[in-house]
Scaffold this active site. Structure first.
Site, PDB file in Angstrom:
ATOM      1  N   GLU A 188      41.341  35.192  42.596  1.00  0.00           N
ATOM      2  CA  GLU A 188      42.247  34.527  41.657  1.00  0.00           C
ATOM      3  C   GLU A 188      43.458  33.925  42.363  1.00  0.00           C
ATOM      4  O   GLU A 188      44.492  33.697  41.740  1.00  0.00           O
ATOM      5  CB  GLU A 188      42.729  35.503  40.564  1.00  0.00           C
ATOM      6  CG  GLU A 188      41.664  36.458  40.024  1.00  0.00           C
ATOM      7  CD  GLU A 188      40.533  35.763  39.288  1.00  0.00           C
ATOM      8  OE1 GLU A 188      40.565  34.526  39.159  1.00  0.00           O
ATOM      9  OE2 GLU A 188      39.594  36.456  38.846  1.00  0.00           O
ATOM     10  N   ASP A 330      35.798  26.550  41.753  1.00  0.00           N
ATOM     11  CA  ASP A 330      34.703  27.494  41.629  1.00  0.00           C
ATOM     12  C   ASP A 330      33.403  26.765  41.907  1.00  0.00           C
ATOM     13  O   ASP A 330      33.134  25.697  41.317  1.00  0.00           O
ATOM     14  CB  ASP A 330      34.652  28.086  40.217  1.00  0.00           C
ATOM     15  CG  ASP A 330      35.758  29.082  39.956  1.00  0.00           C
ATOM     16  OD1 ASP A 330      36.307  29.644  40.928  1.00  0.00           O
ATOM     17  OD2 ASP A 330      36.095  29.302  38.769  1.00  0.00           O
ATOM     18  N   TRP A 382      46.481  31.754  40.524  1.00  0.00           N
ATOM     19  CA  TRP A 382      46.116  30.463  39.924  1.00  0.00           C
ATOM     20  C   TRP A 382      45.775  30.633  38.437  1.00  0.00           C
ATOM     21  O   TRP A 382      45.291  29.723  37.799  1.00  0.00           O
ATOM     22  CB  TRP A 382      44.981  29.793  40.690  1.00  0.00           C
ATOM     23  CG  TRP A 382      43.588  30.361  40.545  1.00  0.00           C
ATOM     24  CD1 TRP A 382      43.204  31.524  39.963  1.00  0.00           C
ATOM     25  CD2 TRP A 382      42.384  29.728  41.012  1.00  0.00           C
ATOM     26  NE1 TRP A 382      41.837  31.683  40.035  1.00  0.00           N
ATOM     27  CE2 TRP A 382      41.307  30.591  40.673  1.00  0.00           C
ATOM     28  CE3 TRP A 382      42.100  28.545  41.678  1.00  0.00           C
ATOM     29  CZ2 TRP A 382      39.978  30.296  40.989  1.00  0.00           C
ATOM     30  CZ3 TRP A 382      40.774  28.249  41.987  1.00  0.00           C
ATOM     31  CH2 TRP A 382      39.739  29.115  41.643  1.00  0.00           C
ATOM     32  N   ASP A 444      37.139  40.322  36.942  1.00  0.00           N
ATOM     33  CA  ASP A 444      36.437  39.578  35.888  1.00  0.00           C
ATOM     34  C   ASP A 444      36.640  40.188  34.509  1.00  0.00           C
ATOM     35  O   ASP A 444      36.708  39.455  33.511  1.00  0.00           O
ATOM     36  CB  ASP A 444      34.941  39.527  36.202  1.00  0.00           C
ATOM     37  CG  ASP A 444      34.656  38.809  37.494  1.00  0.00           C
ATOM     38  OD1 ASP A 444      34.496  37.578  37.467  1.00  0.00           O
ATOM     39  OD2 ASP A 444      34.621  39.471  38.548  1.00  0.00           O
TER      40      ASP A 444
END
Length: 508
Positions: A188, A330, A382, A444
């Protein structure tokens, strides 16, 4: 070839999925992995292979998290993804009997894509993910980034646990790929100043951060920056260029001609329609036309090249020196979410180089001197708000609290076993306890809950891993060795994510 543009451009792809084998199938679970594998990873590697055949080197920097690499090497997942691709061919064959010419054309297209994926899985990917990644790295096509174990949000870990997560993840990279990566992807893009020491102790040379973090510290996004008082380099992603693709509202994947991700045929799951417009209801979407989408790719590539050239020119004019532009995404965006994404990437690399842009990897850019100086970076990520709230905000405060308790209990258990002299030999029960800890600490689960996506699945996964951890930890603490080994074996049936992990490894 046009005149060279001062500066360099780096494309960074971050590949990650949480541990999925044994944890559901559809809509979340193993098919999440299979979709990403067939629709993103396989076509991306095919595009990289094509570039390599044309003589391209230093194409991009590719992060593959240890937990994803483990799944791409998993024997059952390798078998089952081939079955999944074969089923995709059967679904397309079924649609091919339709009287509708559009459906027949879509069926032929989807069957060809699934057949190609099946061939690549049986050939290029027959040994799993590690041989593929190693070959791309050894051929000089990509730089591989490492990372911590199962993608924990490092800023919220205790320092000793953060260091151990990095040590485990980097050791796994050596085990799978035969080489220690120089850089990492911090999950992240999470950072806080206290992480400097764990990164230094684990030999990390560089990592990616969000542009805002650098700006808040008084820097600019046109260079990498040394973290104050260290030799570690933070590389900011350039949001202006990144958002040309990344923005859900105005990014390239939102173009009308591209294949819509969400609208599917009810019977087969095949995507038949184009995006058409941001407010187009499913019944009002235009049929997908591959030729129109291909022409849109060319237009977007041309726009992207102009934007990168302009950004590099701006960096040169602003700083008086050649600048660095880093676009980070991603990986799953390309091919899975954006069907045309892998083709876009391949054409963009070719077009950028033809336009005089130096395309390279982070490692090569840093070796070339694209470091602006030293900054005292503050904390950030982020995520939404550029802070930690996605992972410790009100919606997930209990998860964050429970995760801290897990870490402290792990440290207590290991200290107790070490003090009693019970860590001389390999301990399957402690190995599994650590594996279960990493799966519980995956970023996650909090991310999905905070975003309101698959909340029940994410909450259940986090709770299950926590429950398993505490059950096994209690057996170890109580000296019930036989029961601890049996419980560890039960958990390992689904959650043996890192077979080479040795719980005796201390954080450096």
């Amino acid at each position: 070839m046009t005149s060279p543009v001062p500066g360099a451009f780096c494309l960074v792809l971050h590949s990650h999925l949480p541990w999925l084998p044994g944890h559901g199938v559809w809509p979340l679970g193993e098919e999440w992995l299979f979709q990403a594998w067939v629709e993103a990873y396989v076509p991306l590697v095919a595009e990289l292979d094509a570039l390599a055949d044309e003589g391209h080197h230093d194409v991009l920097t590719l992060g593959v998290t240890p937990v994803l690499a483990a799944q791409l090497d998993h024997p059952r997942m390798r078998r089952d993804v081939a079955t999944w691709a074969g089923m995709a061919q059967l679904r397309a064959t079924e649609m091919g009997f339709s009287d509708d010419p559009h459906r027949r054309a879509a069926a032929a297209r989807e069957h060809a894509l699934a057949a190609k994926a099946s061939d690549l899985l049986a050939g290029r990917w027959r040994g799993g993910g590690s041989p593929v990644l190693r070959s791309l790295r050894d051929a000089g096509v990509v730089e591989l980034l490492g990372g911590p174990s199962a993608h924990p949000f490092l800023p919220l870990l205790l320092p000793e646990v953060a260091s151990l997560a990095l040590a485990n993840g980097l050791a796994d990279s050596i085990w799978r790929l035969g080489e220690r990566p120089r850089g990492i992807w911090s999950p992240e893009c999470g950072w806080r100043p206290e992480l400097a020491e764990p990164l230094r102790r684990n030999g990390v040379g560089h990592f990616v951060v969000d542009e805002q973090l650098v700006r808040d510290a008084g820097g600019h996004p046109h260079a990498a920056w040394r973290v104050a008082g260290t030799d570690i380099v933070a590389v900011p992603r350039d949001l202006e260029v990144t958002n040309l693709v990344w923005s859900s509202r105005t990014g390239y994947p939102a173009a009308a001609a591209y294949r819509d991700f969400h609208a599917r045929d009810e019977a087969t799951g095949i995507r038949l329609w184009a995006v058409t417009g941001p407010s187009s209801a499913e019944g009002a979407k235009a049929p997908y036309d591959a030729e129109l989408a291909d022409a849109q790719v060319d237009r977007d590539v041309a726009h992207f090249v102009d934007a990168v050239r302009h950004r590099l020119g701006h960096a040169h004019a602003t700083t008086g020196a050649p600048g660095l532009v880093v676009a980070a995404y991603d990986t799953e965006l390309f091919g899975h979410w954006w069907h045309e994404g892998p083709v876009f990437l391949g054409r963009a690399v070719r077009a950028l180089r033809a336009a005089g842009v130096t395309v390279t990897t982070l490692e090569k850019a840093l070796d070339a001197g694209y470091v602006g100086g030293e900054l005292a970076l503050g904390a950030g990520s982020w995520g939404a708000g550029k802070d930690f709230s996605v992972w410790d905000g009100p919606l997930v405060a209990e998860v964050a609290h429970e995760n801290e308790w897990l870490q402290r209990r792990w440290l207590d258990v290991v200290r107790g076993e070490r003090a009693e002299g019970r860590l001389r030999a390999r301990r399957p029960d402690l190995d599994q306890l650590l594996l279960t800890l990493w799966n519980a600490l995956s970023s996650d689960w909090a991310f999905l809950v905070s975003r309101g996506q698959s909340v029940d699945y994410a909450a259940r996964r986090a709770q299950e891993h926590r429950r398993d951890f505490h059950r096994l930890a209690a057996l170890v603490e109580q000296g019930r060795a036989d029961e601890a080994r049996a419980e560890a074996a039960r958990q390992a049936m689904d959650d043996r994510s890192f077979p080479a992990l040795d719980s005796r490894l201390r954080a450096p």
